[in-house]
Design a protein around this motif. Structure first.
Motif, PDB file in Angstrom:
ATOM      1  N   GLN A 209      -0.346  -0.844 -10.182  1.00  0.00           N
ATOM      2  CA  GLN A 209      -1.671  -1.359  -9.860  1.00  0.00           C
ATOM      3  C   GLN A 209      -1.628  -2.294  -8.659  1.00  0.00           C
ATOM      4  O   GLN A 209      -2.529  -2.277  -7.799  1.00  0.00           O
ATOM      5  CB  GLN A 209      -2.237  -2.091 -11.083  1.00  0.00           C
ATOM      6  N   SER A 210      -0.570  -3.111  -8.538  1.00  0.00           N
ATOM      7  CA  SER A 210      -0.459  -4.023  -7.401  1.00  0.00           C
ATOM      8  C   SER A 210      -0.314  -3.268  -6.078  1.00  0.00           C
ATOM      9  O   SER A 210      -0.750  -3.757  -5.030  1.00  0.00           O
ATOM     10  CB  SER A 210       0.734  -4.956  -7.591  1.00  0.00           C
ATOM     11  N   SER A 213      -3.914  -1.241  -5.477  1.00  0.00           N
ATOM     12  CA  SER A 213      -5.038  -2.136  -5.194  1.00  0.00           C
ATOM     13  C   SER A 213      -5.141  -2.498  -3.719  1.00  0.00           C
ATOM     14  O   SER A 213      -6.202  -2.937  -3.258  1.00  0.00           O
ATOM     15  CB  SER A 213      -4.905  -3.413  -6.028  1.00  0.00           C
ATOM     16  N   ASP A 231      -7.854   0.572 -14.390  1.00  0.00           N
ATOM     17  CA  ASP A 231      -7.861  -0.113 -13.094  1.00  0.00           C
ATOM     18  C   ASP A 231      -7.177   0.719 -12.014  1.00  0.00           C
ATOM     19  O   ASP A 231      -7.589   0.689 -10.841  1.00  0.00           O
ATOM     20  CB  ASP A 231      -7.179  -1.467 -13.224  1.00  0.00           C
ATOM     21  N   SER A 235      -8.786   2.030  -8.592  1.00  0.00           N
ATOM     22  CA  SER A 235      -8.176   1.779  -7.276  1.00  0.00           C
ATOM     23  C   SER A 235      -8.052   3.068  -6.475  1.00  0.00           C
ATOM     24  O   SER A 235      -8.214   3.064  -5.251  1.00  0.00           O
ATOM     25  CB  SER A 235      -6.801   1.138  -7.463  1.00  0.00           C
TER      26      SER A 235
END
Length: 394
Positions: A209-210, A213, A231, A235
Motif C-alpha cells: 500500500q505504501s 499510494s 485501500d 490506489s
C-alpha cells in the motif's frame, strides 16, 4: 671635533678628501653648512657610491621633501606593526587546488555528462558502491537517467532499499519472486513508475500500500498471487492511464472497491482477473463494470459463479474482444456460442474444463470452413474433448 665625509671624527683640520670637496665650492657669503649641502647635491650619485662603500646608508626624503627624523621612523614602524597585527586577525581559509598528475587528467576534471555515460555501464551493485565515493559521485549515481529501469527479480531487499531507489526516477520496476521489506519512503512526492511487476512477491499489505499510494502514472501493473486490500484497490484506481492489469490469484478486497477500480481505469486493454477469491457478487461486478475498450480478458476459474447471463452481458458490453478465456466455468453450455458469434474481432476463445460443452456441440455450432476462411476465431478444446487445451481446434 669635526665629522668628515669618511665618517671619522678628527680633532682638528680636514682630511684630504674633504679639502678637495671644499675647494670645488664657490666662495660666497652663505653659511658653510648650506654650501656643503649644495656641494653634495651636485654630485649625489658619486657621494652615494662613496658613502655606501664606507657602510653608511643615506636617508631618503619623503614625498613632501621633508627631513626624515628618528621620531618619524619610529612612528612609522609602530604603525606598520599595528597594521600587521590587525591583518593577522582577519584570515580566510582557502582550499588549495589539487595538482594534476603527470599521467593524465583527474576524475575531478571530467564533466558530469562524461561521468554519467561511464556510470551507465555499471551494474547495480557497482553503481551503489560508486555512490559512497564522494558527494559529487553520490549525486550523479542517483541521476534519473541511470534509474529508468530497475530489475530486482528474486532478490531479498532490506528495509528502506525500495524507498531509496524508487524516488530516483525509476519508470520500470521488475521485482517478481522477491522478498520486499518495508520501503520506508523519505518523501511523499508521487513516483514516476509506469510499469511495475510484483508478481508472487513476499511482502506485507502495508508495504504494498505504501508503494501504490505514491503511483499515479502506472500503465502496466502485475500483482499476481498477492494478498490485497480495499485501500490497495483504491490506489490502483488512481491510475486512469492503466492499460494492462494482472490481478490473477489475488484476494482480500471487497466488491465496491472493485467497481471503483474498473470504472476509473477506462482505457484498460488487457485485464486478468482469473482465479481470484471472488464470490458471485465479485464476478457480476467485473462483468458489469469492465470497460468496453478491453480486447484481452481472462475470467477463468470461477466454476459455478460465472453464469450464462454473465456471458451475455459480457459480450454485449465488450464487442472488441480479441482474446477471451472462460476456462473452468462449469455452468456454461452450448448456448453460449450464440453470444460468441457476435464478437466479430474474436480470435482466441478458451473453454478448457467447461464440462457441459461437448465435442459434438463444437462441431454443430462452429463452422470449420468459416473459421479457416476468416481466421477470426480459434476455439480451444473442452474438458471432454480429445484435443489438447493448448492446441487449436483445427
Amino acid at each position: 671635533m669635526v665629522l668628515c665625509i669618511r665618517g671619522a671624527f678628527r680633532p682638528c683640520g680636514l682630511c684630504c678628501l674633504c679639502r678637495k670637496r671644499l675647494k670645488e665650492i664657490p666662495s660666497s657669503s652663505s653659511n658653510v653648512s648650506t654650501g656643503l649641502t649644495w656641494g653634495l647635491d651636485c654630485d649625489l650619485s658619486r657621494t652615494s657610491e662613496l658613502l655606501s662603500g664606507m657602510g653608511v646608508s643615506v636617508l631618503k626624503k619623503d614625498k613632501l621633501d621633508g627631513e626624515n627624523t628618528l621620531q618619524d621612523a619610529l612612528g612609522s614602524s609602530s604603525c606598520s606593526h599595528k597594521r600587521r597585527k590587525v591583518k593577522e586577525k582577519d584570515f580566510v581559509i582557502v582550499r588549495r587546488p589539487r595538482l594534476l598528475r603527470d599521467s593524465g587528467a583527474s576524475w575531478d576534471t571530467l564533466p558530469d555528462e562524461l561521468l554519467l555515460a561511464i556510470f551507465a555501464y555499471l551494474p547495480l551493485s557497482d553503481l551503489i558502491r560508486a555512490s559512497v565515493v564522494c558527494k559529487r559521485w553520490h549525486r550523479l549515481s542517483f541521476d534519473e537517467s541511470l534509474w529508468q529501469t530497475l530489475d530486482l527479480a528474486g532478490k531479498i531487499l532490506l528495509p528502506g532499499v525500495v524507498g531509496q531507489l524508487l524516488p530516483a526516477g525509476v519508470t520500470v520496476f521488475r521485482c517478481p519472486r522477491s522478498s520486499i521489506s518495508s520501503p520506508l519512503f523519505k518523501t511523499s512526492k508521487p513516483l514516476k513508475l509506469q510499469c511495475m511487476d510484483l508478481s508472487n512477491c513476499t511482502m506485507s499489505v502495508a508495504s504494498l500500500q505504501s508503494i501504490l499510494s505514491l503511483c499515479e502514472k502506472l500503465q502496466n501493473l502485475s500483482l499476481e498471487g498477492l494478498v490485497l486490500s480495499d485501500d490497495i484497490i483504491k490506489s490502483i484506481a488512481q491510475n486512469p492511464s492503466l492499460v494492462r492489469l494482472n490481478l490473477s490469484g489475488c484476494s482480500g478486497f471487497a466488491v465496491e472497491p472493485l467497481k471503483l477500480m474498473l470504472s476509473s481505469c477506462s482505457v484498460l486493454d488487457e485485464l486478468n482477473l482469473s482465479w481470484c477469491n471472488f464470490t458471485d457478487a465479485h464476478v457480476k461486478a467485473a462483468v458489469n463494470h469492465v470497460t468496453s475498450k478491453v480486447t484481452q480478458l481472462n475470467l477463468s476459474g470461477y466454476r459455478q459463479n460465472l453464469q450464462m447471463q454473465d456471458v451475455q452481458t459480457l459480450v454485449e458490453r465488450c464487442p472488441l474482444l480479441v482474446h477471451l478465456d472462460l476456462s473452468d466455468s462449469v455452468m456454461l453450455n452450448r448456448e453460449c456460442f450464440q453470444y460468441f458469434r457476435k464478437l466479430s474481432c474474436l480470435q482466441h476463445l478458451c473453454l478448457s474444463r467447461c464440462y457441459q460443452i461437448f465435442s459434438a456441440d463444437l462441431v454443430k455450432d462452429v463452422n470449420p470452413k468459416e473459421m479457416i476462411n476468416t481466421k477470426k476465431k480459434v476455439v480451444r478444446g473442452t474438458g471432454l474433448s480429445k484435443w489438447e487445451a493448448e492446441e487449436p481446434f483445427l
